[in-house]
Scaffold this motif. Structure first.
Motif, short mmCIF file in Angstrom:
data_model
loop_
_atom_site.label_atom_id
_atom_site.label_comp_id
_atom_site.label_asym_id
_atom_site.label_seq_id
_atom_site.Cartn_x
_atom_site.Cartn_y
_atom_site.Cartn_z
N SER A 26 26.19 -22.19 -44.40
CA SER A 26 25.79 -23.08 -43.31
C SER A 26 25.68 -22.35 -41.98
O SER A 26 24.83 -22.66 -41.16
N TYR A 90 39.29 -19.03 -43.93
CA TYR A 90 38.25 -18.01 -43.93
C TYR A 90 38.71 -16.76 -43.19
O TYR A 90 39.21 -16.84 -42.07
N ARG A 94 43.66 -17.90 -40.17
CA ARG A 94 44.72 -18.86 -39.89
C ARG A 94 45.66 -18.97 -41.08
O ARG A 94 46.27 -20.02 -41.33
N ASP A 116 34.58 -27.02 -44.22
CA ASP A 116 34.66 -27.94 -43.09
C ASP A 116 35.65 -29.06 -43.36
O ASP A 116 36.44 -29.43 -42.51
N ASP A 119 39.83 -28.37 -43.69
CA ASP A 119 40.69 -28.35 -42.51
C ASP A 119 41.31 -29.71 -42.21
O ASP A 119 42.31 -29.79 -41.52
N PRO B 113 39.93 -25.81 -34.35
CA PRO B 113 39.26 -24.60 -34.86
C PRO B 113 38.12 -24.92 -35.81
O PRO B 113 38.12 -25.94 -36.49
N ASP B 114 37.18 -24.03 -35.86
CA ASP B 114 36.10 -24.11 -36.82
C ASP B 114 36.54 -23.47 -38.12
O ASP B 114 37.37 -22.56 -38.11
N SER B 115 35.93 -23.92 -39.23
CA SER B 115 36.35 -23.39 -40.53
C SER B 115 36.17 -21.89 -40.62
O SER B 115 36.91 -21.21 -41.31
N ARG B 116 35.19 -21.36 -39.94
CA ARG B 116 34.91 -19.93 -40.04
C ARG B 116 35.13 -19.19 -38.73
O ARG B 116 35.62 -18.08 -38.72
N PHE B 117 34.78 -19.81 -37.64
CA PHE B 117 34.89 -19.13 -36.36
C PHE B 117 36.24 -19.37 -35.69
O PHE B 117 36.52 -18.79 -34.64
N HIS B 118 37.02 -20.25 -36.28
CA HIS B 118 38.38 -20.49 -35.80
C HIS B 118 38.35 -20.88 -34.33
O HIS B 118 37.77 -21.90 -33.98
N ASP B 127 35.17 -29.47 -32.14
CA ASP B 127 35.70 -30.82 -32.11
C ASP B 127 36.93 -30.76 -31.22
O ASP B 127 37.46 -29.69 -30.92
N ASN B 156 30.66 -29.55 -34.44
CA ASN B 156 31.84 -30.07 -35.13
C ASN B 156 32.29 -31.39 -34.51
O ASN B 156 32.80 -32.27 -35.20
N GLU B 159 30.65 -34.53 -36.21
CA GLU B 159 30.67 -34.73 -37.65
C GLU B 159 30.97 -36.18 -38.00
O GLU B 159 30.31 -36.79 -38.85
N PHE B 177 22.45 -24.96 -38.27
CA PHE B 177 23.18 -24.12 -37.35
C PHE B 177 22.31 -22.92 -36.95
O PHE B 177 21.84 -22.19 -37.82
N THR B 201 28.68 -32.94 -42.97
CA THR B 201 29.19 -31.59 -42.68
C THR B 201 28.04 -30.59 -42.65
O THR B 201 27.01 -30.79 -43.28
N LEU B 202 28.26 -29.49 -41.96
CA LEU B 202 27.27 -28.42 -41.99
C LEU B 202 27.18 -27.85 -43.40
O LEU B 202 26.11 -27.53 -43.89
N ASP B 203 28.32 -27.75 -44.06
CA ASP B 203 28.34 -27.17 -45.41
C ASP B 203 27.54 -28.00 -46.39
O ASP B 203 26.98 -27.49 -47.34
#
Lengths: 274, 322
Positions: A26, A90, A94, A116, A119, B113-118, B127, B156, B159, B177, B201-203
């Motif tokens: 994504s 990821y 964290r 997504d 979390d 935090p973002d799932s990947r970019f924290h 968010d 985020n 969502e 994205f 979700t983006l995913d």
């Protein structure tokens, strides 16, 4: 070195193939060095994975799954079956999290299985907490490429190697644990490559079309090679610092005159002064 | 130590630096200390300050450092984008970056935090705590009620709102994205209930919808409401910051294709700490301002259909609840 050239060649070819059968991330799009791609047939691959006996003999032992796009479908199925599992965030940025699958409301399984969604439901778990819990029966990862000898390779960051080694150092992975690599057929190299000493050797390679048991005589327990950490992204991770505190200074057997926690506090303070 | 005079009117005596910045061994290099001090001053400037910074000699006297040290400090801030040096004209503040830096410090306390970019806020729009209140505010507005197709940025913070749009039977247009794979169109009539959250979700959204490339933006049809998150927002209705760097492109493409126009209601969802007082001298401001919705307030008025040109007037000086 001939082996290095070969692995680079394989990786280039595999990445080209993945652009046809894989799915973009994504956020990272087709930057395959930044993520482990999902692929066509990953649902069948998941069926095959869940056919393995280990899932029926879990008992209290735990499941570890990597936060890869290719393992998302597996996560969804486990959530639907109320099987809890442990994952990393990821890039392990964290730390570790655990998902109590019963906390995911019906109808939200596919959402909770995504990074997504994860979390929202997963709960952070420290290495100390993991260490106090049950060992792992099965560890599942995706990957870039894997040889028939069960050696994973490709321009990975080594996250799974680190995760496996960290859990091993905590005494949570024994030689009975089953290591599964879920990949597309194009990612399997029909050659027996020798790995590096710190490479993890998988027990099963599972693709949409086949389940490949890897024959090995026992497995070396995973070890963190502390000398290799400096200068890598692992150096600054909180988990690395926590792991160092836990495994470098503490006996596993509690002493009569101190609690484990007090002991760890002392060791940590000693380390800070150094 | 702070200088006793502002950057605008430094009254400098060459032999009496207003304060001394000295390098003490063990501390960061001198130019770093100066750059931090300079940054602190620049961030405190008005957001539409269009004058150049004081000249080199003045700044040198201000801090009692060498020309080389000052240049090094200025270059450091030019490298980060906060300042831009224009040969022969002077050194200027990039207000987009100024706002981003001001807000980034505040975001740490409220952003998720973002799932990947924290927590790397330069790379995504986060968010934030109490965002649910913003959702409720938006969903109570007549523009939301009436909207059949909603454009929602892939942020985020949106969502949950995207999921609600689908639940309420609204068609959703979400750019991928980075606009890397076009626009995703989500049709609530064909998405099964167990995939609604996934589709938000983006995913998951690309699996649940169809994709429209930029050249075919026209086929999106009419968009009734445009909702975005942002890194920051100004009280005069501008979205600011690297998190929404593609929004301007998307707006431009959609305006060119006639999918939206100046009368299309547009809304920014941010936390209060992400709002700065306008006007902000941005590099590329939007010609049509947004309504800014935070957990505690709604700033600005939405355009009345057909009154496009008057929107600017209505927006100016509107700084309370709508």
């Amino acid at each position: 070195m001939a082996t290095v050239d070969r692995t680079t060649q394989y990786r280039e070819r595999i990445w080209a193939d993945l652009r046809k059968v894989g799915r973009p991330d994504s956020r990272f799009h087709w930057d395959l060095s930044s993520f482990i791609a999902d692929f066509e047939g990953s649902d069948i691959c998941t069926d095959r994975t869940l056919d393995l006996d280990v899932w029926r003999t879990l008992g209290n032992r735990r499941v570890f799954i990597t936060p890869d796009n290719s393992t998302e479908e597996l996560r969804k199925r486990l959530i639907a079956e109320n099987v809890p599992f442990v994952m990393t965030t990821y890039g392990i940025q964290r730390g570790f999290v655990e998902l109590d699958s019963t906390t995911v409301p019906p109808g939200e399984e596919s959402y909770a299985a995504t990074l997504d969604g994860m979390d929202r439901y997963a709960v952070p778990v420290s290495l100390g907490q993991l260490q106090a819990g049950d060992p792992f029966a099965v560890l599942v990862t995706g990957g870039t490429a894997v040889s028939m000898s069960g050696v994973r390779f490709g321009k990975g960051h080594g996250y799974f190697d680190f995760e496996y080694a960290a859990l091993s150092e905590l005494g949570l992975v024994d030689s009975d644990a089953v290591l599964i690599d879920m990949v597309h057929d194009c990612q399997v190299v029909d050659e027996h490559l020798d790995g590096e000493p710190h490479d993890v050797v998988m027990d099963y390679i599972v693709t949409p079309t086949r389940t490949i048991p890897v024959h090995r005589d026992g497995r070396e327990p995973g070890r963190i090679l502390w000398d290799l950490i400096p200068g890598t992204e692992f150096e600054r991770l909180e988990v690395t610092a926590e792991l160092r505190r836990l495994v470098q200074t503490v006996d596993k057997a509690p002493r009569a005159d101190k609690t484990i926690d007090a002991e760890r506090q002392d060791s940590f303070r000693k380390e800070e002064k150094e | 130590m702070r200088p006793t005079n502002s950057l605008r009117n430094p009254k400098i005596s060459p032999n009496q630096p207003q304060f001394q910045v000295e390098h003490v061994s063990g501390e960061p290099p001198l130019y770093v200390q100066v750059s931090r001090e300079l940054e602190r001053m620049v961030l405190a400037l008005p957001l539409d300050h269009s004058d150049p910074l004081p000249s080199e000699p003045k700044l040198i006297d201000l801090w009692g450092v060498s020309r080389g040290t000052l240049r090094h400090a200025v270059n450091e801030l030019a490298r980060t984008g906060l300042l831009r040096v224009e040969q022969g004209r002077g050194t200027f503040v990039n207000h987009d970056v100024q706002v981003r830096l001001i807000v980034r410090e505040r975001l740490v306390d409220v952003a998720l935090p973002d799932s990947r970019f924290h927590l790397d806020f330069d790379r995504f729009v986060p968010d934030f705590l109490d965002r649910e209140t913003c959702d409720a505010t938006i969903m109570a507005r007549p523009e939301w009620e009436a909207a059949q197709t909603v454009f929602a940025a892939p942020d985020n913070s949106l969502e949950h709102l995207r999921a609600q749009a689908l639940v309420q039977g609204k068609r959703l247009v979400v750019p991928t994205f980075g606009l890397l794979r076009g626009y995703v169109v989500l049709d609530p009539t064909v998405i099964p209930e167990e995939n609604i959250l996934l589709a938000a979700t983006l995913d998951g959204m690309e699996r649940c919808g169809t994709t429209v490339d930029s050249p075919s933006v026209e086929s999106l049809g009419r968009i009734d409401l445009l909702v975005t998150g942002a890194t920051a927002a100004s009280s005069d209705g501008q979205h600011i910051g690297p998190g929404n760097r593609f929004l301007s492109i998307e707006i431009h493409e959609m305006e060119e294709a006639g999918v939206i126009d100046a009368s299309t209601p547009r809304v920014i969802v941010v936390h209060d700490c992400q709002v700065v007082e306008g006007p902000v001298a941005l590099q590329r401001p939007e010609s049509t301002p947004f309504v800014v919705i935070t957990p505690t307030r709604s700033i600005g008025q939405l355009p009345i259909a057909g009154v496009g040109a008057k929107v600017g007037e209505m927006m100016r000086g509107t700084n309370g609840n709508s």
